[in-house]
Design a protein around this motif. Structure first.
Motif, PDB file in Angstrom:
ATOM      1  N   VAL A  95       0.875  -1.180   0.000  1.00  0.00           N
ATOM      2  CA  VAL A  95       0.000   0.000   0.000  1.00  0.00           C
ATOM      3  C   VAL A  95       0.904   1.221   0.000  1.00  0.00           C
ATOM      4  CG1 VAL A  95      -1.834   1.253   1.177  1.00  0.00           C
ATOM      5  CG2 VAL A  95      -1.765  -1.257   1.324  1.00  0.00           C
ATOM      6  N   ASP A  96       0.750   2.077  -0.962  1.00  0.00           N
ATOM      7  CA  ASP A  96       1.606   3.241  -1.143  1.00  0.00           C
ATOM      8  C   ASP A  96       0.830   4.504  -0.709  1.00  0.00           C
ATOM      9  OD1 ASP A  96       3.664   4.890  -1.906  1.00  0.00           O
ATOM     10  OD2 ASP A  96       3.715   4.249  -3.990  1.00  0.00           O
ATOM     11  N   TYR A  97       1.204   5.230   0.379  1.00  0.00           N
ATOM     12  CA  TYR A  97       2.458   5.086   1.056  1.00  0.00           C
ATOM     13  C   TYR A  97       2.249   4.764   2.560  1.00  0.00           C
ATOM     14  CZ  TYR A  97       6.905   6.477   3.143  1.00  0.00           C
ATOM     15  OH  TYR A  97       8.052   6.482   3.866  1.00  0.00           O
ATOM     16  N   ARG A  98       1.286   5.461   3.207  1.00  0.00           N
ATOM     17  CA  ARG A  98       0.964   5.182   4.609  1.00  0.00           C
ATOM     18  C   ARG A  98      -0.447   4.627   4.683  1.00  0.00           C
ATOM     19  NH1 ARG A  98       3.275  10.555   4.970  1.00  0.00           N
ATOM     20  NH2 ARG A  98       5.404  10.422   5.821  1.00  0.00           N
ATOM     21  N   ALA A  99      -0.633   3.639   5.552  1.00  0.00           N
ATOM     22  CA  ALA A  99      -1.947   2.999   5.650  1.00  0.00           C
ATOM     23  C   ALA A  99      -2.359   2.829   7.102  1.00  0.00           C
ATOM     24  CB  ALA A  99      -1.914   1.640   4.964  1.00  0.00           C
ATOM     25  N   TRP A 100      -3.602   3.223   7.401  1.00  0.00           N
ATOM     26  CA  TRP A 100      -4.243   2.964   8.689  1.00  0.00           C
ATOM     27  C   TRP A 100      -5.385   1.992   8.412  1.00  0.00           C
ATOM     28  CZ3 TRP A 100      -2.258   7.484   7.066  1.00  0.00           C
ATOM     29  CH2 TRP A 100      -1.420   8.213   7.924  1.00  0.00           C
TER      30      TRP A 100
ATOM     31  N   THR B 176      -1.063   5.364  -5.950  1.00  0.00           N
ATOM     32  CA  THR B 176      -1.516   5.681  -4.592  1.00  0.00           C
ATOM     33  C   THR B 176      -2.388   4.549  -4.076  1.00  0.00           C
ATOM     34  OG1 THR B 176      -1.470   8.077  -4.917  1.00  0.00           O
ATOM     35  CG2 THR B 176      -2.957   7.247  -3.220  1.00  0.00           C
ATOM     36  N   GLY B 177      -2.119   4.128  -2.845  1.00  0.00           N
ATOM     37  CA  GLY B 177      -3.006   3.181  -2.191  1.00  0.00           C
ATOM     38  C   GLY B 177      -2.653   1.732  -2.449  1.00  0.00           C
ATOM     39  N   ILE B 178      -3.666   0.878  -2.344  1.00  0.00           N
ATOM     40  CA  ILE B 178      -3.484  -0.571  -2.464  1.00  0.00           C
ATOM     41  C   ILE B 178      -3.087  -0.914  -3.897  1.00  0.00           C
ATOM     42  CG2 ILE B 178      -4.625  -2.815  -2.283  1.00  0.00           C
ATOM     43  CD1 ILE B 178      -6.555  -1.494  -0.236  1.00  0.00           C
ATOM     44  N   TRP B 179      -1.939  -1.600  -4.049  1.00  0.00           N
ATOM     45  CA  TRP B 179      -1.537  -1.996  -5.403  1.00  0.00           C
ATOM     46  C   TRP B 179      -1.036  -3.438  -5.492  1.00  0.00           C
ATOM     47  CZ3 TRP B 179       3.630  -2.951  -6.998  1.00  0.00           C
ATOM     48  CH2 TRP B 179       4.628  -2.595  -6.093  1.00  0.00           C
ATOM     49  N   GLN B 180      -1.162  -4.175  -4.389  1.00  0.00           N
ATOM     50  CA  GLN B 180      -0.956  -5.618  -4.435  1.00  0.00           C
ATOM     51  C   GLN B 180      -2.059  -6.286  -3.621  1.00  0.00           C
ATOM     52  OE1 GLN B 180       3.061  -7.070  -3.670  1.00  0.00           O
ATOM     53  NE2 GLN B 180       3.972  -5.338  -4.759  1.00  0.00           N
ATOM     54  N   THR B 181      -2.129  -7.590  -3.715  1.00  0.00           N
ATOM     55  CA  THR B 181      -3.254  -8.358  -3.197  1.00  0.00           C
ATOM     56  C   THR B 181      -3.492  -8.140  -1.703  1.00  0.00           C
ATOM     57  OG1 THR B 181      -3.086 -10.052  -4.893  1.00  0.00           O
ATOM     58  CG2 THR B 181      -4.056 -10.734  -2.813  1.00  0.00           C
TER      59      THR B 181
ATOM     60  N   PRO C 140       0.533  -0.427 -19.045  1.00  0.00           N
ATOM     61  CA  PRO C 140      -0.304   0.725 -19.428  1.00  0.00           C
ATOM     62  C   PRO C 140      -1.639   0.796 -18.702  1.00  0.00           C
ATOM     63  CG  PRO C 140      -0.117  -0.874 -21.231  1.00  0.00           C
ATOM     64  CD  PRO C 140       0.892  -1.267 -20.200  1.00  0.00           C
ATOM     65  N   ASP C 141      -2.219  -0.345 -18.347  1.00  0.00           N
ATOM     66  CA  ASP C 141      -3.525  -0.333 -17.693  1.00  0.00           C
ATOM     67  C   ASP C 141      -3.452  -0.549 -16.184  1.00  0.00           C
ATOM     68  OD1 ASP C 141      -4.699   0.075 -20.157  1.00  0.00           O
ATOM     69  OD2 ASP C 141      -5.070  -2.058 -20.498  1.00  0.00           O
ATOM     70  N   GLY C 142      -2.262  -0.942 -15.676  1.00  0.00           N
ATOM     71  CA  GLY C 142      -2.150  -1.226 -14.249  1.00  0.00           C
ATOM     72  C   GLY C 142      -1.033  -0.493 -13.548  1.00  0.00           C
ATOM     73  N   LEU C 143      -0.226   0.273 -14.309  1.00  0.00           N
ATOM     74  CA  LEU C 143       0.950   0.954 -13.755  1.00  0.00           C
ATOM     75  C   LEU C 143       1.831  -0.053 -13.011  1.00  0.00           C
ATOM     76  CD1 LEU C 143      -0.600   4.382 -12.698  1.00  0.00           C
ATOM     77  CD2 LEU C 143       0.678   3.836 -14.783  1.00  0.00           C
ATOM     78  N   LEU C 144       2.050   0.101 -11.707  1.00  0.00           N
ATOM     79  CA  LEU C 144       2.940  -0.812 -11.002  1.00  0.00           C
ATOM     80  C   LEU C 144       2.378  -2.218 -10.855  1.00  0.00           C
ATOM     81  CD1 LEU C 144       4.338   1.372  -8.057  1.00  0.00           C
ATOM     82  CD2 LEU C 144       5.487   0.760 -10.187  1.00  0.00           C
ATOM     83  N   THR C 145       1.082  -2.383 -11.056  1.00  0.00           N
ATOM     84  CA  THR C 145       0.429  -3.669 -10.847  1.00  0.00           C
ATOM     85  C   THR C 145       0.211  -4.380 -12.169  1.00  0.00           C
ATOM     86  OG1 THR C 145      -0.748  -2.658  -8.996  1.00  0.00           O
ATOM     87  CG2 THR C 145      -1.508  -4.832  -9.719  1.00  0.00           C
TER      88      THR C 145
END
Length: 603
Positions: free
Chosen positions: A100-105, A171-176, A321-326
């Protein structure tokens, strides 16, 4: 437990597999919080109307998320409901986030579950005491400061529109996101260290919970045959066992003659099952694997499994192109490796990205060397140094067991340490990262500042894009001459920066050209740039050959990393398009890559 109707449904942690799990990817409720009022208004507790939907694990900036908004939103919220399987009752329930990029609560049923800072590696929380065992609600608040130049952001640009070498943010959740049940007594960590000189695999693990009167059974297999069945009595939480493989029946007559080490030419993997139990009950059972692999430097060369090894790497940004880092699918991760192998590369430098563990799984399986790298902070500060250090500790803990990873790159081109040439504080940061990584992982090489202005390093890694276009004969000859000898390489200043920082010098480490090329070739309608440019496929192949001839003419280079595998956004300097379409016959690239120091990998 099968997960077939949601995106990215493969098991997300291939180095530590348990039978039962629940994938939480798919549709979540979503909201931008541009005024940053969500905490004050308690969005984590009340049923706040999250007006948008998002497909996890894709960031809101991506098409696959269903939102596709590249603009700045520094605070975002997620919510979804889920039900824990009844048969998991009586066990601890662990909530996992791939990244999760970058801080998560994180909140479960309105109660605080935990916090994590760092956008590139996994984390988890025990949420057992927060569950109702009916319909559960999870809420995630994310903060990702778009313009903060002291957080590790790599290629994510701190302006809204991509430009030059900088790309769209994630930004945010980018893996499972996923759940798993574990016993209150369980195996919490597993570390596998091969020693090919002794024929040992060193197995380290920690037992969480009541370990008294427990034992661990270790079963190791190789190509379907059982090699080891060993039992360890547990007397403390931390356990270590060195298991010799040479003296097993399966190898007594054959190990000297049949290769069983891991290498790109023979990616042999051992299966390992670890079972925690007592005389009446099994408490935990995990499946993993390892490769017997050694990487070291000697006589100015890189050695793989005690033999000199010429690395032919390709720079891989890991963007889609459709998922950026994912990656859109697990198959896309595998396909990138297969395409690189098809072109005659034996590995990649995963550039300014901590990749999904599934990529390393396929690299392990297919036989593909990887240099691991962490995104850099654009600016230096004490906070930036602390944040990078924390991420590296977590990276190594997560990825230590992958045999495909042979090197770590903590700094790149003096990014985040712009005055390292003369600034003692920034030099100390480089030295600290070099020694920290070696203190955590003695099995791999560390490149202190890939490109130039190196401090203490295991590889002298040089970047040079000054090959010029095909009609710039004088520039090309200067490029070729700069690579020709060790003396020329060490004297060169390809970006008007010295190869070593002040007070440091070459101490016999191998010299590799780790960024070069970047030939721009437009295929389709997208405009963009490269370090040089060509007009058609024929010119593209000819220019690739021309650049590679200069590299192979060097009497001092012990490997290379070509820029780059694919186009990315405004960059059109890939061997493949952004959509992974070949720009020429891949066999032509392979033929050039194998003209010198032939690569025996067979795709």
């Amino acid at each position: 437990m099968k997960n077939v109707s949601i995106p990215r449904n493969e098991y997300p942690r291939p180095q530590l597999v348990r039978k039962n799990w629940l994938n939480l990817n798919g549709e979540w409720q979503f909201a931008f919080d541009d005024e940053n009022i969500g905490v004050k208004e308690k969005w984590f507790q009340i049923v706040h109307p999250f007006k948008q939907k998002i497909i996890v694990p894709f960031a809101y900036q991506t098409k696959l998320s269903g939102i596709n908004d590249p603009s700045f939103h520094d605070h975002v919220w997620y919510r979804r409901e889920f039900t824990v399987p009844k048969e998991w009752s009586g066990q601890k329930i662990i909530l996992h986030f791939g990244a999760v990029d970058y801080r998560a609560w994180v909140y479960v049923n309105g109660q605080y579950a935990g916090y994590h800072e760092g956008g590139h590696v996994s984390f988890s929380f025990d949420i057992t005491e927060l569950l109702t065992w009916e319909t559960e609600t999870i809420v995630v608040r994310v903060e990702d400061p778009s313009r903060d130049e002291t957080i590790p952001r790599g290629k994510q640009f701190w302006f809204e529109k991509s430009d030059s070498i900088w790309y769209t943010r994630t930004t945010g959740i980018w893996q499972t996101v996923w759940l798993e049940p574990v016993s209150s007594t369980n195996i919490s960590k597993l570390r596998l260290t091969p020693d090919i000189d002794r024929g040992d695999i060193i197995v380290e693990f920690e037992v969480k919970g009541n370990y008294l009167n427990k034992k661990v059974e270790i079963e190791i297999g190789f190509k379907g045959e059982k090699v080891v069945l060993d039992t360890i009595e547990i007397f403390e939480a931390y356990n270590k066992r060195s298991i010799n493989l040479y003296n097993r029946q399966i190898f007594r007559t054959s190990f000297h003659h049949v290769g069983w080490n891991w290498a790109p030419e023979s990616p042999n993997l051992f299966d390992i099952k670890i079972t925690l139990k007592d005389d009446q009950e099994v408490f935990d059972e995990i499946d993993s694997y390892f490769g017997m692999r050694k990487i070291h430097i000697e006589n100015g060369m890189v050695y793989l499994n005690n033999k000199p090894y010429y690395q032919k790497l390709v720079l891989d940004q890991g963007y889609w192109p459709d998922g950026l880092l994912t990656a859109p699918t697990d198959e896309d991760l595998k396909k990138d490796i297969e395409l690189a192998l098809e072109m005659g590369f034996n590995g990649c430098r995963k550039h300014q990205k901590v990749e999904d563990p599934r990529f390393f799984y396929w690299a392990d399986k297919l036989g593909f060397l990887v240099w691991g790298e962490c995104p850099a902070s654009p600016s230096y500060s004490e906070d930036a140094a602390s944040r990078l250090t924390k991420e590296w500790i977590e990276i190594i803990e997560r990825d230590y067991n992958h045999p495909s990873i042979v090197a770590w790159v903590p700094l790149n081109e003096s990014w985040g340490v712009p005055f390292i040439k003369f600034n003692k504080q920034q030099q100390h940061h480089s030295l600290a990262m070099y020694h920290l990584i070696h203190s955590l992982d003695p099995t791999r090489l560390v490149i202190s500042n890939d490109g130039w202005e190196l401090t203490v390093t295991d590889i002298c890694a040089i970047h040079n894009y000054n090959h010029g276009s095909s009609d710039e004969k004088e520039k090309y000859e200067a490029f070729k001459e700069s690579l020709a000898t060790k003396e020329n390489l060490l004297r060169s200043k390809p970006a008007n920066r010295g190869i070593y920082a002040d007070g440091f010098e070459h101490n016999g480490e191998p010299i590799l050209l780790t960024e070069f090329g970047g030939i721009g070739f437009k295929v389709g309608e997208n405009n963009g740039w490269g370090y040089t440019s060509v007009k058609d496929e024929q010119e593209f192949i000819a220019d690739y050959r021309r650049v590679m001839e200069a590299v192979y003419a060097s009497q001092a280079l012990h490997g290379y990393c070509y820029t780059q595998l694919t186009d990315v956004e405004q960059e059109i300097n890939g061997l493949l398009t952004y959509h992974r379409e070949p720009k020429c016959e891949l066999e032509k690239i392979r033929e050039i890559n194998e003209m010198w120091h032939p690569n025996v990998v067979k795709f």
